[in-house]
Design a protein around this motif. Structure first.
Motif, mmCIF file in Angstrom:
data_model
loop_
_atom_site.group_PDB
_atom_site.id
_atom_site.type_symbol
_atom_site.label_atom_id
_atom_site.label_comp_id
_atom_site.label_asym_id
_atom_site.label_seq_id
_atom_site.Cartn_x
_atom_site.Cartn_y
_atom_site.Cartn_z
ATOM 1 N N UNK A 171 0.781 -1.234 0.000
ATOM 2 C CA UNK A 171 0.000 0.000 0.000
ATOM 3 C C UNK A 171 0.818 1.292 0.000
ATOM 4 N N UNK A 172 1.932 1.301 0.755
ATOM 5 C CA UNK A 172 2.623 2.570 0.966
ATOM 6 C C UNK A 172 4.080 2.309 1.337
ATOM 7 N N UNK A 173 4.827 3.406 1.525
ATOM 8 C CA UNK A 173 6.238 3.295 1.916
ATOM 9 C C UNK A 173 6.357 2.716 3.317
ATOM 10 N N UNK A 174 5.502 3.191 4.210
ATOM 11 C CA UNK A 174 5.397 2.658 5.563
ATOM 12 C C UNK A 174 3.945 2.263 5.799
ATOM 13 N N UNK A 175 3.759 1.079 6.321
ATOM 14 C CA UNK A 175 2.426 0.579 6.660
ATOM 15 C C UNK A 175 2.496 0.067 8.088
ATOM 16 N N UNK A 176 1.513 0.397 8.876
ATOM 17 C CA UNK A 176 1.483 -0.143 10.226
ATOM 18 C C UNK A 176 0.290 -1.085 10.346
ATOM 19 N N UNK A 177 0.598 -2.355 10.606
ATOM 20 C CA UNK A 177 -0.435 -3.329 10.934
ATOM 21 C C UNK A 177 -0.417 -3.527 12.444
ATOM 22 N N UNK A 178 -1.592 -3.549 13.029
ATOM 23 C CA UNK A 178 -1.730 -3.805 14.457
ATOM 24 C C UNK A 178 -2.512 -5.099 14.604
ATOM 25 N N UNK A 179 -1.808 -6.156 14.990
ATOM 26 C CA UNK A 179 -2.430 -7.466 15.160
ATOM 27 C C UNK A 179 -2.770 -7.679 16.625
ATOM 28 N N UNK A 180 -3.950 -8.244 16.880
ATOM 29 C CA UNK A 180 -4.384 -8.550 18.240
ATOM 30 C C UNK A 180 -4.772 -10.025 18.283
ATOM 31 N N UNK A 181 -4.071 -10.801 19.098
ATOM 32 C CA UNK A 181 -4.390 -12.226 19.226
ATOM 33 C C UNK A 181 -5.673 -12.397 20.045
ATOM 34 N N UNK A 182 -6.571 -13.220 19.525
ATOM 35 C CA UNK A 182 -7.849 -13.462 20.200
ATOM 36 C C UNK A 182 -7.770 -14.627 21.171
ATOM 37 N N UNK A 183 -6.673 -15.363 21.148
ATOM 38 C CA UNK A 183 -6.438 -16.488 22.057
ATOM 39 C C UNK A 183 -4.927 -16.698 22.130
ATOM 40 N N UNK A 184 -4.497 -17.580 22.988
ATOM 41 C CA UNK A 184 -3.062 -17.860 23.098
ATOM 42 C C UNK A 184 -2.551 -18.447 21.785
ATOM 43 N N UNK A 185 -1.365 -18.014 21.346
ATOM 44 C CA UNK A 185 -0.763 -18.495 20.098
ATOM 45 C C UNK A 185 0.656 -18.948 20.406
ATOM 46 N N UNK A 186 0.910 -20.255 20.206
ATOM 47 C CA UNK A 186 2.261 -20.774 20.404
ATOM 48 C C UNK A 186 2.927 -21.040 19.056
ATOM 49 N N UNK A 187 4.107 -21.638 19.084
ATOM 50 C CA UNK A 187 4.888 -21.825 17.861
ATOM 51 C C UNK A 187 4.188 -22.736 16.857
ATOM 52 N N UNK A 188 3.331 -23.642 17.337
ATOM 53 C CA UNK A 188 2.604 -24.548 16.447
ATOM 54 C C UNK A 188 1.253 -23.990 16.017
ATOM 55 N N UNK A 189 0.913 -22.822 16.542
ATOM 56 C CA UNK A 189 -0.415 -22.269 16.280
ATOM 57 C C UNK A 189 -0.449 -21.131 15.282
#
Length: 321
Positions: A171-189
């Motif tokens: 989209x642009x030169x700088x893009x900010x995505x803000x991710x919010x986990x809805x549950x616990x996320x481990x390395x396999x998830x």
């Protein structure tokens, strides 16, 4: 088979104006002029950047240094956060069976239907909190544009496809995505991952080109030790990830043990370099404008950023998701 061919041809034609516009913006004389205008805009807006509190200032400092910063819902302490996560998780759980069926049928990218988010405005409005916009504006250096929110659903099938491959956003030169986990996320998830090495090839001086990449491609581009600079963003429910997805290669790691559901809020400058590659959350322009219609001026301006574009840019239809 014929239907698939027709569908691909239709998508190719739909995206032709955007691809043509990208090529035009990458012509040497054009891209240098765009870069000069962007630099001048940053200089003009510098004195008007918001004054940050200590939490927000630390996030921006980390973004400037690394392109990524992690915090939590509790630490950011925005109003309505717990209720927002509860509602979004409920929507994701209700969508789970459909997502698994779509994945089994070969669909590569699943999101909760955007109209369900529209029916719960608190999810959309959370991304317009002033403190969030302060972070975005301070990092990008210009008044922020808000591209809405999606609830991404990753099925634990182990497939490295679509956004589970390494890529940069367009989209642009700088893009900010803000991710919010809805549950616990481990390395396999299926954690969100970034390559902490900045790609210095994408500039107005050098032009912008985009493609999906696998691990071998990253090794050829950055060296065989590139794996040492991969950051896996594991975390508990309510983990918040701020990431510049234009600056850094990133992906959702293929999930193998648990499905993953997360909110992704999207921001860029109020006059993005590639507006024809924006509007990627699936939310319609009309729905977003309606949700913003009763909000303060700053929030309305962030949502209605397209209205300030030159008419030549507004005429180019946005590329498909």
């Amino acid at each position: 088979m014929i239907r698939d061919v027709v569908s691909k041809r239709s998508e190719w034609l739909r995206n032709l104006p955007a691809r043509t516009a990208l090529r035009y913006c990458n012509r040497p004389a054009v891209r240098m002029r765009l870069g000069e205008r962007h630099g001048a805009a940053l200089h003009r807006h510098g004195p008007d950047l918001p004054i940050l509190g200590p939490v927000e200032a630390k996030i921006v400092e980390q973004l400037d240094r690394d392109g990524i910063a992690l915090t939590s819902i509790d630490r950011l302490d925005l109003p309505g956060s717990d209720a927002m996560i509860d509602t979004a998780l409920h929507l994701a759980q209700r969508f789970a069976a459909q997502a698994r069926a779509e994945a089994a049928a070969g669909k590569m990218f699943m999101i909760v239907p955007p109209e369900q988010i529209v029916a719960h405005p608190g999810i959309f409005h959370w991304g317009l909190e002033d403190r969030l916009l302060d972070i975005v504006e301070s990092y990008i250096g210009l008044p922020p544009a808000y591209d809405g929110v999606a609830i991404n659903y990753t099925v634990a099938d182990g497939k490295e496809i679509s956004t589970r491959k390494w890529h940069q956003d367009w989209e642009d030169r700088r893009i900010l995505k803000v991710a919010v986990y809805l549950h616990d996320v481990n390395e396999q998830g299926g954690p969100f991952q970034v390559l902490s090495r900045r790609d210095t090839l994408q500039t107005d001086a050098g032009g912008y080109a985009y493609d999906l990449a696998d691990d071998a491609t990253l090794e050829r581009r950055f060296g065989q030790d590139v794996r040492h600079d991969i950051i896996s963003c594991t975390g508990t429910r309510g983990t918040i990830i701020f990431a510049d997805t234009a600056r850094l290669f990133h992906r959702g790691k293929p999930a193998i043990a648990h499905d993953r559901a997360a909110l992704f809020y999207s921001y860029f400058a109020h006059a993005p370099r590639h507006p024809f590659y924006c509007e990627r959350t699936g939310m319609t322009r009309r729905a977003m404008y309606d949700l913003a219609s009763t909000l303060p001026a700053r929030q309305r301006d962030a949502v209605m950023w397209r209205r300030r574009l030159p008419i030549s840019m507004r005429m180019i239809p946005p590329a498909t998701l």
